[in-house]
Design an enzyme around this catalytic site. Structure first.
Site, PDB file in Angstrom:
ATOM      1  N   HIS A 299       9.831  14.367   0.776  1.00 53.85           N
ATOM      2  CA  HIS A 299      11.189  13.992   0.339  1.00 53.85           C
ATOM      3  C   HIS A 299      12.095  15.225   0.290  1.00 53.85           C
ATOM      4  O   HIS A 299      13.262  15.175   0.686  1.00 53.85           O
ATOM      5  CB  HIS A 299      11.162  13.400  -1.080  1.00 53.85           C
ATOM      6  CG  HIS A 299      10.386  12.125  -1.209  1.00 53.85           C
ATOM      7  ND1 HIS A 299       9.231  12.034  -1.945  1.00 53.85           N
ATOM      8  CD2 HIS A 299      10.620  10.885  -0.718  1.00 53.85           C
ATOM      9  CE1 HIS A 299       8.777  10.788  -1.913  1.00 53.85           C
ATOM     10  NE2 HIS A 299       9.599  10.069  -1.170  1.00 53.85           N
TER      11      HIS A 299
ATOM     12  N   GLY B 167      11.477   7.779  -5.613  1.00 54.80           N
ATOM     13  CA  GLY B 167      11.054   8.786  -6.585  1.00 54.80           C
ATOM     14  C   GLY B 167       9.644   9.267  -6.335  1.00 54.80           C
ATOM     15  O   GLY B 167       9.102   9.096  -5.239  1.00 54.80           O
TER      16      GLY B 167
ATOM     17  N   SER C   3       3.691   9.487  -1.949  1.00 56.41           N
ATOM     18  CA  SER C   3       3.642   9.366  -3.406  1.00 56.41           C
ATOM     19  C   SER C   3       2.356   8.653  -3.815  1.00 56.41           C
ATOM     20  O   SER C   3       1.872   8.812  -4.935  1.00 56.41           O
ATOM     21  CB  SER C   3       4.849   8.580  -3.912  1.00 56.41           C
ATOM     22  OG  SER C   3       6.026   9.204  -3.448  1.00 56.41           O
ATOM     23  N   ARG C   4       1.802   7.836  -2.919  1.00 55.27           N
ATOM     24  CA  ARG C   4       0.597   7.070  -3.256  1.00 55.27           C
ATOM     25  C   ARG C   4      -0.683   7.917  -3.166  1.00 55.27           C
ATOM     26  O   ARG C   4      -1.741   7.461  -3.593  1.00 55.27           O
ATOM     27  CB  ARG C   4       0.481   5.845  -2.347  1.00 55.27           C
ATOM     28  CG  ARG C   4       1.563   4.808  -2.661  1.00 55.27           C
ATOM     29  CD  ARG C   4       1.377   3.516  -1.883  1.00 55.27           C
ATOM     30  NE  ARG C   4       2.204   2.452  -2.417  1.00 55.27           N
ATOM     31  CZ  ARG C   4       3.359   2.033  -1.881  1.00 55.27           C
ATOM     32  NH1 ARG C   4       3.826   2.603  -0.790  1.00 55.27           N
ATOM     33  NH2 ARG C   4       4.049   1.064  -2.449  1.00 55.27           N
TER      34      ARG C   4
ATOM     35  N   GLN D 256       9.660   1.375   9.209  1.00 50.49           N
ATOM     36  CA  GLN D 256      10.856   1.292   8.356  1.00 50.49           C
ATOM     37  C   GLN D 256      12.071   1.875   9.087  1.00 50.49           C
ATOM     38  O   GLN D 256      13.167   1.306   9.076  1.00 50.49           O
ATOM     39  CB  GLN D 256      10.589   2.057   7.059  1.00 50.49           C
ATOM     40  CG  GLN D 256      11.788   2.289   6.187  1.00 50.49           C
ATOM     41  CD  GLN D 256      11.399   2.811   4.812  1.00 50.49           C
ATOM     42  OE1 GLN D 256      10.951   2.049   3.972  1.00 50.49           O
ATOM     43  NE2 GLN D 256      11.572   4.093   4.579  1.00 50.49           N
TER      44      GLN D 256
ATOM     45  N   VAL E 140       5.603  15.461   6.870  1.00 51.54           N
ATOM     46  CA  VAL E 140       5.123  16.692   6.220  1.00 51.54           C
ATOM     47  C   VAL E 140       3.684  16.429   5.771  1.00 51.54           C
ATOM     48  O   VAL E 140       3.385  15.359   5.226  1.00 51.54           O
ATOM     49  CB  VAL E 140       6.015  17.071   5.014  1.00 51.54           C
ATOM     50  CG1 VAL E 140       5.495  18.336   4.340  1.00 51.54           C
ATOM     51  CG2 VAL E 140       7.459  17.275   5.475  1.00 51.54           C
TER      52      VAL E 140
ATOM     53  N   LYS F  39       7.126   9.275   8.788  1.00 48.80           N
ATOM     54  CA  LYS F  39       5.864   8.672   8.336  1.00 48.80           C
ATOM     55  C   LYS F  39       6.009   7.151   8.251  1.00 48.80           C
ATOM     56  O   LYS F  39       5.139   6.412   8.656  1.00 48.80           O
ATOM     57  CB  LYS F  39       5.428   9.222   6.983  1.00 48.80           C
ATOM     58  CG  LYS F  39       4.046   8.681   6.607  1.00 48.80           C
ATOM     59  CD  LYS F  39       3.459   9.345   5.423  1.00 48.80           C
ATOM     60  CE  LYS F  39       3.956   8.753   4.142  1.00 48.80           C
ATOM     61  NZ  LYS F  39       3.517   7.367   3.903  1.00 48.80           N
ATOM     62  N   ASP F  40       7.169   6.699   7.748  1.00 49.18           N
ATOM     63  CA  ASP F  40       7.426   5.259   7.664  1.00 49.18           C
ATOM     64  C   ASP F  40       8.139   4.829   8.945  1.00 49.18           C
ATOM     65  O   ASP F  40       9.300   4.403   8.925  1.00 49.18           O
ATOM     66  CB  ASP F  40       8.270   4.958   6.430  1.00 49.18           C
ATOM     67  CG  ASP F  40       7.530   5.312   5.157  1.00 49.18           C
ATOM     68  OD1 ASP F  40       6.448   4.744   4.929  1.00 49.18           O
ATOM     69  OD2 ASP F  40       8.004   6.184   4.402  1.00 49.18           O
TER      70      ASP F  40
ATOM     71  N   HIS G  23       7.877  14.354  -3.379  1.00 47.53           N
ATOM     72  CA  HIS G  23       6.950  15.385  -2.903  1.00 47.53           C
ATOM     73  C   HIS G  23       7.666  16.196  -1.828  1.00 47.53           C
ATOM     74  O   HIS G  23       8.857  15.945  -1.529  1.00 47.53           O
ATOM     75  CB  HIS G  23       5.653  14.749  -2.394  1.00 47.53           C
ATOM     76  CG  HIS G  23       5.864  13.639  -1.401  1.00 47.53           C
ATOM     77  ND1 HIS G  23       6.446  13.838  -0.161  1.00 47.53           N
ATOM     78  CD2 HIS G  23       5.591  12.310  -1.481  1.00 47.53           C
ATOM     79  CE1 HIS G  23       6.499  12.698   0.477  1.00 47.53           C
ATOM     80  NE2 HIS G  23       6.004  11.744  -0.298  1.00 47.53           N
TER      81      HIS G  23
HETATM   82  O1  PAF Z   1      10.771   4.781   1.928  1.00 46.07           O
HETATM   83  C1  PAF Z   1      11.038   4.438   0.752  1.00 46.07           C
HETATM   84  O2  PAF Z   1      10.802   5.171  -0.199  1.00 46.07           O
HETATM   85  C2  PAF Z   1      11.667   3.073   0.495  1.00 46.07           C
HETATM   86  O3  PAF Z   1      11.150   2.114   1.337  1.00 46.07           O
HETATM   87  C3  PAF Z   1      13.215   3.104   0.561  1.00 46.07           C
HETATM   88  C4  PAF Z   1      13.710   3.427   1.956  1.00 46.07           C
HETATM   89  C5  PAF Z   1      13.754   4.107  -0.433  1.00 46.07           C
HETATM   90  C6  PAF Z   1      13.757   1.721   0.177  1.00 46.07           C
HETATM   91  O4  PAF Z   1      13.383   1.359  -1.106  1.00 46.07           O
END
Ligand code: PAF
Length: 285
Positions: free
Chosen positions: A37, A31, A186-187, A153, A176, A149-150, A34
């Protein structure tokens, strides 16, 4: 746009789609949506029939001293933005529904989680991999999209999908940025005005390495040193890491490199905001 609030309703909805034979794309988010997303929603919208955005602040990926409590949760605004970007369904379960009392199974992706953010956020990627696999099992998406960006991940999820034979295609989309180069996050809303005015320097440092690389500098240590040097006079943030790594495996590189990712994490001094960013040199992510 529909909002689904429970795991069991989501499973029933997914079952009903099976009969229609439509393709489903998932945008996993926490959530506070921005433009980064929204770019993921728009991208996957062009590739599949039904777009599902999960909005779930996943408690198990936050460390004890992290920002779980203060993480922004503008749910109504998020739903509106997601709908306008082309999302069909927001899935937003409660933590107790995702992790009932006796929950005891976690996904541990080894090696690739050891460095970069994994080094200072123990358990973070275990939480991410676990919730993403749960989303894959609950929603059965044909594809899922994640932002560059992540980057770590993404690497962790790609590894998990390959290792566990998850029948989901992983798609990525570029970072972006604000006009001044700051990667959207978001932070960013935590930043003080003073920090906000200086943090575009994070991307500027990566840009410095990129122009050196384009001019022929291929030495990993010198490229990394150039980024670190550009941060040496920062007043409002300190460097957690600057690493130059292989784009796919995230293994540290030394010596000459024809392609690489430079990944950085910094922490601001007043608001203690942790920001990450990266740049890919001479290759594709
Ligand atoms: O990137 C994120 O916002 C989170 O790490 C994700 C992939 C939604 C998992 O909670």
């Amino acid at each position: 746009m529909n909002i689904i609030r429970t795991v069991s309703d989501m499973k029933s909805y997914r079952l009903s789609l099976r009969e229609k034979g439509v393709s489903v794309g998932l945008v996993p988010t926490m959530g506070a949506l921005h433009d980064g997303h929204l770019s993921l929603i728009r991208h996957i919208r062009s590739l599949c029939d039904i777009v599902i955005t999960s909005i779930f602040v996943n408690p198990i990926q936050f460390g004890r001293n992290e920002d779980l409590g203060k993480y922004p949760r503008p749910f109504d605004e998020d739903c509106q933005k997601a709908g306008l970007a082309g999302c069909n369904v927001v899935f937003s379960p409660e933590p107790a529904d995702m992790y009932p009392k006796d929950f005891s199974t976690y996904i541990e992706v080894e090696k690739i989680t050891a460095g970069l953010c994994g080094a200072s956020r123990p358990g973070h990627f275990r939480g991410v991999a676990t919730v993403v696999l749960k989303f894959f099992n609950i929603i059965s998406p044909d594809m899922a999209i994640f932002g560059q960006k992540d980057a770590q991940q993404v690497a962790v999820i790609r590894r998990m999908v390959e290792d566990l034979d998850c029948p989901v295609k992983i798609i990525t989309a570029p970072i972006v940025r604000e006009k001044d180069g700051l990667a959207l996050s978001s932070r960013n809303s935590y930043l003080t005005p003073d920090e906000r005015s200086e943090v575009p320097a994070v991307f500027a440092g990566l840009g410095k390495a990129s122009s050196l690389f384009m001019k022929g500098e291929k030495n990993a240590s010198r490229l990394k040193a150039a980024v670190l040097d550009s941060y040496s006079n920062a007043r409002t943030f300190t460097v957690e890491y600057v690493e130059i790594v292989d784009i796919k495996t995230l293994e540290p590189l030394s010596g000459e490199c024809n392609s690489a990712m430079i990944a950085v994490a910094v922490r601001t001094s007043d608001s203690k905001t942790r920001l990450i960013d990266n740049i890919v040199l001479g290759g594709d992510f």
